[in-house]
Design a protein around this motif. Structure first.
Motif, mmCIF file in Angstrom:
data_model
loop_
_atom_site.group_PDB
_atom_site.id
_atom_site.type_symbol
_atom_site.label_atom_id
_atom_site.label_comp_id
_atom_site.label_asym_id
_atom_site.label_seq_id
_atom_site.Cartn_x
_atom_site.Cartn_y
_atom_site.Cartn_z
ATOM 1 N N VAL A 190 73.291 15.249 44.361
ATOM 2 C CA VAL A 190 72.086 14.462 44.100
ATOM 3 C C VAL A 190 71.466 14.948 42.800
ATOM 4 C CG1 VAL A 190 69.907 13.632 45.069
ATOM 5 C CG2 VAL A 190 71.736 14.382 46.611
ATOM 6 N N ALA A 191 71.098 14.016 41.902
ATOM 7 C CA ALA A 191 70.582 14.423 40.592
ATOM 8 C C ALA A 191 69.360 13.613 40.188
ATOM 9 C CB ALA A 191 71.671 14.284 39.526
ATOM 10 N N ALA A 192 68.488 14.271 39.436
ATOM 11 C CA ALA A 192 67.250 13.659 38.965
ATOM 12 C C ALA A 192 67.517 12.661 37.847
ATOM 13 C CB ALA A 192 66.306 14.755 38.469
ATOM 14 N N GLY A 193 66.786 11.534 37.871
ATOM 15 C CA GLY A 193 67.041 10.448 36.934
ATOM 16 C C GLY A 193 66.542 10.668 35.530
ATOM 17 N N GLY A 194 65.394 11.332 35.358
ATOM 18 C CA GLY A 194 64.833 11.526 34.029
ATOM 19 C C GLY A 194 63.344 11.218 34.017
ATOM 20 N N ASN A 195 62.640 11.805 33.064
ATOM 21 C CA ASN A 195 61.180 11.710 33.020
ATOM 22 C C ASN A 195 60.622 11.054 31.766
ATOM 23 O OD1 ASN A 195 60.948 13.026 35.469
ATOM 24 N ND2 ASN A 195 60.708 15.041 34.549
ATOM 25 N N ASN A 196 61.432 10.320 31.033
ATOM 26 C CA ASN A 196 60.968 9.725 29.778
ATOM 27 C C ASN A 196 61.132 8.213 29.758
ATOM 28 O OD1 ASN A 196 60.061 12.054 28.307
ATOM 29 N ND2 ASN A 196 62.205 12.679 28.168
ATOM 30 N N ASN A 197 61.004 7.586 30.920
ATOM 31 C CA ASN A 197 61.127 6.126 31.021
ATOM 32 C C ASN A 197 62.474 5.621 30.510
ATOM 33 O OD1 ASN A 197 58.359 5.346 31.969
ATOM 34 N ND2 ASN A 197 57.801 6.411 30.077
#
Length: 499
Positions: free
Chosen positions: A363-370
């Motif tokens: 499971v991985a995080a998508g990103g925080n910069n839109n």
């Protein structure tokens, strides 16, 4: 999960981490790995009168053991007012029901009591019935034109509310439209028997976490940190990525660089619960395997992370002792928003595929910069469950990555003075709120652990399918950019896993 093509092999690459405040520009040669720090309510709807008399509700039947039912007679009908007429109705239904092979004869059927529901009666068979026999009987009961409906008399249980002192502030776990529906899920599964690897910045000692932490490993191979040029290019001070413990790889995954990110992520997955203090973990019965890959300023290298992913799943890594506790779930709350990174780095593909082949859910995080999650690694890789972040209103968080290849969304909190973050374990036995897809990701990892605890034979692909099929769709008005299958629902996921 996405299929990706394989391109040329890149040279060794520096990786770092960032929060929701954003990241400085990156060269094409240097990748900065980012810590991405920055269910619909299960409605117990009232049973409404069916549109047609004689409706048999069969969905609640068990495979075996059905022996008590609710029969609602039409108001003013003879069975509703006359015990003799009701007895005749039940006897007629039983006489027309042929039990399956091995049962023999007809079912005995008797009225137990009158209900507060007008015309309602609780009736029971003399022996428990399997689903097919119970359905046949219910259909015969419903064939009487005096019957409005018949359903199984189901069993409910009290929903456990943890006594952890900060649980009331954990909107992210609540049985609400924007929450994870964790309390309902805990009636069936708490993650017991499952190991979740948190590949991150290491871990602090914490009274609300220690009992669930297994011996992990420090995979940071550098003693001094990343090359000066890489740190400078990423806008970080010299020595970024240094382990701050004076050595390279070893069996001590403590967070010597005092980052705290890995401890926060670990607490969301598996903080101790019902211990009267701190916060509750999504899968508080699971064990946490802490693996350190991010050093000073949350920086690390791809090669260290590749090794950590393989080792976490039980694979062999040269020079590292065998992992005595292989993980069934791997949490990667980190990422690099560069286009086609997976295509350009077979190392990622190899490491992730090895972990999945070993039976681990990644499971991985998508990103925080839109950004579009397809441009983020490892969230954009094949065989990875990518996660977007939602806020307290159930909408896509303002910073979150999105897009057509998002798999699911989970609570990640929102920025701003009036916004709600997600509380979890922090330094000095403290509790701290953070926001980000890094925060959303361990919610999904935790639910994956709940699924595997309830149904241990599920494969990574089956776990992903359950997470998606049980998710609550997010309306277009709350997510116009693409939130995947929707908001992860722990209760619905566990229920689907045990069917």
């Amino acid at each position: 999960m996405r299929n990706v093509s394989h391109g040329r092999i890149r040279s060794a690459t520096a990786i770092a981490a960032y929060d929701t405040q954003g990241a400085p520009p990156m060269s094409t040669r240097t990748k900065r790995f980012n810590t991405l720090s920055a269910a619909a309510t299960i409605a117990l709807a009232g049973l409404s009168a069916p549109a047609f008399a004689g409706h048999a509700y069969l969905d609640s039947l068990n495979a075996e053991g059905n022996n008590q039912f609710i029969v609602k007679y039409r108001s003013g009908s003879a069975p509703a007012s006359s015990p003799a007429a009701m007895r005749a109705s039940l006897d007629s239904a039983a006489s027309r029901t042929a039990l399956s092979s091995g049962k023999g004869g007809k079912p005995g059927l008797r009225a137990l009591r009158q209900m507060i529901l007008q015309g309602g009666r609780v009736v029971a068979t003399d022996v428990p019935l399997n689903r097919a026999d119970a359905a046949a009987l219910m259909r015969q009961i419903a064939a009487d034109p005096n019957v409005e409906f018949v359903q199984r008399d189901g069993v409910l249980r009290g929903l456990e509310i943890p006594n952890d002192s900060k649980f009331s502030s954990q909107w992210n776990l609540a049985d609400t439209a924007a929450g994870l529906q964790a309390p309902t899920a805990w009636n069936t599964s708490n993650g017991s028997g499952v190991v979740v690897a948190v590949i991150d910045s290491g871990i602090y000692s914490h009274t609300d976490l220690n009992a669930n932490v297994l011996p992990g490993y420090d995979f940071i191979s550098s003693v001094t940190g990343l090359p000066d040029a890489d740190c400078s290019t990423m806008g970080m001070s010299l020595g970024c990525g240094a382990p701050e413990d004076g050595d390279g790889r070893d069996a001590n995954p403590d967070d010597s660089a005092k980052i705290g990110h890995g401890t926060h992520v670990a607490g969301i997955v598996g903080a101790l619960t019902n211990n009267g203090t701190g916060v509750a973990g999504v899968a508080y019965g699971a064990k946490i395997l802490p693996i350190r890959v991010l050093g000073k300023q949350k920086a690390g290298t791809e090669s260290d992370i590749f090794d950590a992913i393989v080792w976490a799943s039980g694979g062999s890594v040269a020079g590292v002792p065998a992992n005595a506790n292989p993980a069934k779930v791997i949490n990667l709350s980190l990422g690099a928003p560069l286009k086609a990174l997976c295509n350009d780095s077979p190392g990622w593909v190899s490491a992730i595929n090895a972990a999945v082949a070993n039976g681990a859910v990644v499971v991985a995080a998508g990103g925080n910069n839109n950004e579009d999650v397809a441009t983020v690694t490892p969230a954009g890789c094949n065989n990875v469950i990518s996660v977007a972040a939602s806020n307290k209103s159930g909408s896509l968080a303002s910073y979150s990555a999105a897009g057509a290849t998002v798999d699911v969304t989970a609570p990640g909190g929102e920025q701003g003075l009036s916004a709600a973050g997600v509380p979890s374990t922090d330094a000095y036995n403290g509790i701290k709120s953070r926001v980000g897809t890094s925060v959303a990701t361990p919610h999904v990892a935790g639910v994956a652990a709940l699924i595997l605890s309830a149904a241990p034979t599920k494969t990574p692909a089956q776990v992903e399918q359950i997470l998606k099929s049980s998710a609550r769709p997010i309306p277009l008005s709350k997510c116009s950019k693409g939130c995947g299958a929707g908001l992860v629902d722990a209760a619905a996921a566990v229920a689907a896993a045990v069917k």
